[in-house]
Design a protein around this motif. Structure first.
Motif, PDB file in Angstrom:
ATOM      1  N   GLU A 576     -61.256 123.549  50.622  1.00  0.00           N
ATOM      2  CA  GLU A 576     -60.772 123.298  49.265  1.00  0.00           C
ATOM      3  C   GLU A 576     -60.517 121.811  49.039  1.00  0.00           C
ATOM      4  OE1 GLU A 576     -57.398 125.787  48.709  1.00  0.00           O
ATOM      5  OE2 GLU A 576     -58.561 127.653  48.734  1.00  0.00           O
ATOM      6  N   ARG A 577     -59.972 121.135  50.078  1.00  0.00           N
ATOM      7  CA  ARG A 577     -59.774 119.693  49.941  1.00  0.00           C
ATOM      8  C   ARG A 577     -61.116 118.965  49.821  1.00  0.00           C
ATOM      9  NH1 ARG A 577     -55.725 120.558  53.918  1.00  0.00           N
ATOM     10  NH2 ARG A 577     -57.176 119.908  55.571  1.00  0.00           N
ATOM     11  N   MET A 578     -62.116 119.429  50.596  1.00  0.00           N
ATOM     12  CA  MET A 578     -63.417 118.778  50.570  1.00  0.00           C
ATOM     13  C   MET A 578     -64.105 118.976  49.219  1.00  0.00           C
ATOM     14  SD  MET A 578     -66.702 119.427  53.078  1.00  0.00           S
ATOM     15  CE  MET A 578     -66.877 121.137  52.554  1.00  0.00           C
ATOM     16  N   CYS A 579     -63.958 120.160  48.634  1.00  0.00           N
ATOM     17  CA  CYS A 579     -64.692 120.494  47.413  1.00  0.00           C
ATOM     18  C   CYS A 579     -63.985 120.045  46.135  1.00  0.00           C
ATOM     19  CB  CYS A 579     -64.926 122.004  47.342  1.00  0.00           C
ATOM     20  SG  CYS A 579     -65.958 122.625  48.705  1.00  0.00           S
ATOM     21  N   ALA A 580     -62.795 119.506  46.271  1.00  0.00           N
ATOM     22  CA  ALA A 580     -62.045 119.097  45.079  1.00  0.00           C
ATOM     23  C   ALA A 580     -62.838 118.059  44.281  1.00  0.00           C
ATOM     24  CB  ALA A 580     -60.688 118.532  45.494  1.00  0.00           C
ATOM     25  N   ASN A 581     -63.002 118.340  42.980  1.00  0.00           N
ATOM     26  CA  ASN A 581     -63.703 117.429  42.049  1.00  0.00           C
ATOM     27  C   ASN A 581     -65.171 117.233  42.414  1.00  0.00           C
ATOM     28  OD1 ASN A 581     -61.256 116.947  40.600  1.00  0.00           O
ATOM     29  ND2 ASN A 581     -60.660 115.437  42.161  1.00  0.00           N
ATOM     30  N   ARG A 582     -65.731 118.117  43.211  1.00  0.00           N
ATOM     31  CA  ARG A 582     -67.160 118.069  43.529  1.00  0.00           C
ATOM     32  C   ARG A 582     -67.821 119.362  43.055  1.00  0.00           C
ATOM     33  NH1 ARG A 582     -65.366 115.462  48.597  1.00  0.00           N
ATOM     34  NH2 ARG A 582     -66.347 113.412  48.754  1.00  0.00           N
ATOM     35  N   THR A 583     -69.054 119.241  42.596  1.00  0.00           N
ATOM     36  CA  THR A 583     -69.815 120.428  42.214  1.00  0.00           C
ATOM     37  C   THR A 583     -70.082 121.254  43.460  1.00  0.00           C
ATOM     38  OG1 THR A 583     -70.860 119.175  40.430  1.00  0.00           O
ATOM     39  CG2 THR A 583     -71.899 121.256  41.089  1.00  0.00           C
TER      40      THR A 583
END
Length: 651
Positions: A576-583
């Motif tokens: 979840e931290r990695m995907c934050a604000n990323r498609t």
């Protein structure tokens, strides 16, 4: 099982491998690794093969290597002159001693010249002479250049082939083909230019000299012997080619069997199939040895035929020469010495001619599979004039996409959906519904059959694969690591990253503290395929290197499905931290991991049958709601079992 040489087979000394840059793109597509007709000639399409090999000798961009090549051929020409004058000076020395005693002359000058020529030529075979030693030394760099260029080009070509090809290949067989193919090219040029060509030149010089210095019959004897030897060697060798091919195919199968078995070591242990694997390998070895026996038997037949021809020619020439010396008195004793010396000098390389021809013929056989490998077309290629993709926001659109791995098996049927920049879309559905295929199409492992995939409005078929893949990060279901250190595997996400950046990525994946607990820290070796790490540790390494890559688009292909529930929860936080604000596009098996998704697409048989957010889908009593209920029931059952187990232990 390596092919062995028996009987009269000789093995030429070759130094370092030789190969050169060559363009393989123009080679016509032919066949894959399959057995050819036993009657097919090794020399079929010879000129096409020769065209491929021709750049190997002449390194276009390296003037120092070009100078070396020129010097090597000048030394080769000098060797032909030396081979002519060695027997001539031996004749002169003998004649100076065969005259009446009062006319004998001590020709020490001829002896010095003779020894000097022998020093240049070498002991008998010419293999140890100064000329050959200097030429071999100069040729080393040319061989290394050729080896390097061919191996690198072949390796590049393998990486350019599609995922479809790699999923169907046998690693052991491909490696064996590469080894034999590069080794065969390594030897071909030396055999042709420094063995076959000089031998034929020596034969022509000998025939001309004997006709001029003796009479035409000596030329006829030498010419007839040489032609018979060469023709029968070629005919018999071509006949035994099929046995060499069969032996190579059996060798491929043996290697493929052993590598496949060892790569699946754990599976073998799980099912106690060690003895089965051993017996299967034994059968493969026995099959290879049967083909090897046939190959060596035909080799002995060839050697016997060659020996008969050589001895016949030597007998005829010696009888004629001695007759002219003793009965006709038209020749001197020195002439017989010259004839015998020259003939023996010719017969040695001629005997090697058979070996060199067999070696060349074998090398062409070994090269055939490598040529097949190089003929494999790239299934996914960049369009002409394709430029780098420009990803600023990261929006993804699938417009009426259809795709099938086989024409008769359509996996995706008119799939249409969009992922807004910075949003998360989850793909769920039963196995075989096409979820992972969508991920592979977006990463351009395959090209769509119809429709289009857009990233920020750009069709991914019109941009370079390298730029597209640089913009996308993938955390796969089964993380496979390189047999190297943890730092190396994390840094693989961005090879130019600094150590502090690697550590920061590890912190983001919540594995930094765990790495520090290892005795060697970030220098810990992970083992083959990362087997020294647990499933959760490997998954975190995969997340860390994706964080280090810092892509605008992230694909999670069932990244936690193989993990236990607690480990999955811990890794989910990292994801979840990695995907934050990323498609983000997620392929999920456990629905609990994607309830936060902005949109969930439910696939069945290659079609989107439902779409929406989690809270909306569970209220529709559709496919998704049914899957959710099943997983809740499974979780409740598992919880009950765990409670019962804990209760039993407490008692």
């Amino acid at each position: 099982m390596y092919p062995k040489h028996t009987g009269g087979e000789r093995i030429a000394n070759t130094s370092t491998k030789q190969k050169s840059r060559v363009k393989f793109e123009n080679i016509a597509v032919d066949v894959n690794f399959k057995e050819r007709s036993d009657n097919q000639s090794t020399w079929k399409n010879f000129w096409k093969k020769a065209k491929i090999l021709s750049p190997f000798l002449w390194p276009k961009k390296d003037f120092s290597l070009q100078f070396r090549v020129i010097v090597c051929f000048l030394l080769l020409a000098a060797g032909r002159v030396v081979n002519l004058y060695v027997p001539i000076y031996q004749k002169l020395i003998v004649d100076s001693m065969a005259t009446p005693e009062k006319e004998m002359i001590f020709r020490w000058d001829w002896i010095l010249v003779y020894v000097a020529f022998k020093f240049l030529q070498g002991g008998g075979t010419g293999g140890m002479g100064l000329l050959n030693n200097v030429r071999s030394f100069l040729w080393i760099r040319v061989q290394q250049y050729t080896t390097r260029e061919v191996e690198v080009e072949l390796f590049r070509h393998l990486h350019s082939l599609s995922l479809r090809w790699h999923l169907g290949r046998k690693t052991g067989e491909v490696l064996r083909v590469m080894d034999r193919g590069t080794d065969s090219i390594n030897n071909l040029l030396s055999y042709i230019f420094f063995s076959i060509f000089p031998t034929i030149t020596d034969i022509i010089v000998a025939v001309v000299y004997f006709v001029a210095a003796f009479n035409i019959w000596f030329g006829v004897i030498v010419f007839t012997t040489m032609i018979l030897y060469i023709v029968l060697t070629i005919l018999v060798t071509e006949w035994r080619t099929k046995f060499q091919r069969r032996m190579n195919l059996a060798d491929n199968e043996t290697r493929a069997r052993s590598v496949d078995s060892l790569l699946n070591f754990e599976t073998v242990k799980y099912y106690g199939a060690e003895q089965y694997e051993v017996e299967a390998f034994r059968e493969a070895v026995l099959k290879y040895q049967e083909e090897e026996f046939k190959s060596n038997l035909t080799l002995n037949i060839l050697n016997s035929v060659q020996n008969i021809i050589i001895c016949g020619g030597l007998l005829a020439g010696s009888l004629l020469c001695v007759h002219l010396v003793v009965d006709e008195h038209t020749l001197k004793a020195g002439d017989y010495v010259l004839f015998a010396t020259y003939i023996v000098q010719l017969y040695v390389p001629l005997n090697w001619f058979g070996t060199y021809y067999r070696a060349i013929q074998k090398n062409f056989v070994d090269m055939e599979n490598m040529f097949d490998l190089l003929r494999e077309e790239q299934e996914v290629i960049d369009a002409p004039g394709a430029g780098a993709i420009s990803v600023k926001r990261g929006g993804v659109d699938f417009n009426n996409v259809s795709f099938g791995y086989l024409p008769e098996r359509i996996v995706l049927k008119n799939i249409t959906f969009s992922v807004a920049p910075g949003k998360t879309v989850a793909l769920v559905g039963p196995s075989g519904s096409g979820k992972s295929t969508i991920i592979r199409l977006l990463f351009r492992f395959y090209d769509v059959d119809t429709g289009a995939i857009l990233v920020d409005g750009q069709n991914i078929k019109t941009v370079t694969q390298e730029s597209l893949r640089r913009s996308i990060g993938v955390v796969p279901q089964d993380t496979v690591l390189f047999n190297n250190t943890i730092k190396y595997n994390i840094k693989y996400g961005r090879l130019t990253a600094t150590d502090p950046e690697v550590i920061e990525a590890a912190r983001g994946a919540d594995i930094h503290d765990r790495i520090l607990q290892f005795p060697d820290g970030y220098e810990t070796q992970v083992g083959e395929r990362g087997l020294r790490l647990s499933g959760g540790e490997k998954q975190r390494v995969a997340i860390a290197r994706t964080l280090l890559k810092a892509p605008q688009i992230i694909l999670l292909d069932e990244a936690t499905s193989a993990l236990d529930t607690q480990t999955e929860r811990n890794i989910q936080e990292s994801l979840e931290r990695m995907c934050a604000n990323r498609t983000t596009i997620i392929v999920a098996h456990r629905l609990s991991t994607i309830i936060h998704a902005d949109e969930i697409l439910v696939l069945r048989e290659g079609e989107i049958v439902e779409r929406g957010r989690h809270e909306n889908l569970i209220g529709q009593e559709g496919v998704y709601a049914g899957m959710w209920k099943q997983q809740l029931e499974a979780r409740d059952t598992s919880s009950a079992d765990n409670s019962l187990e804990q209760s039993t232990k407490s008692k």
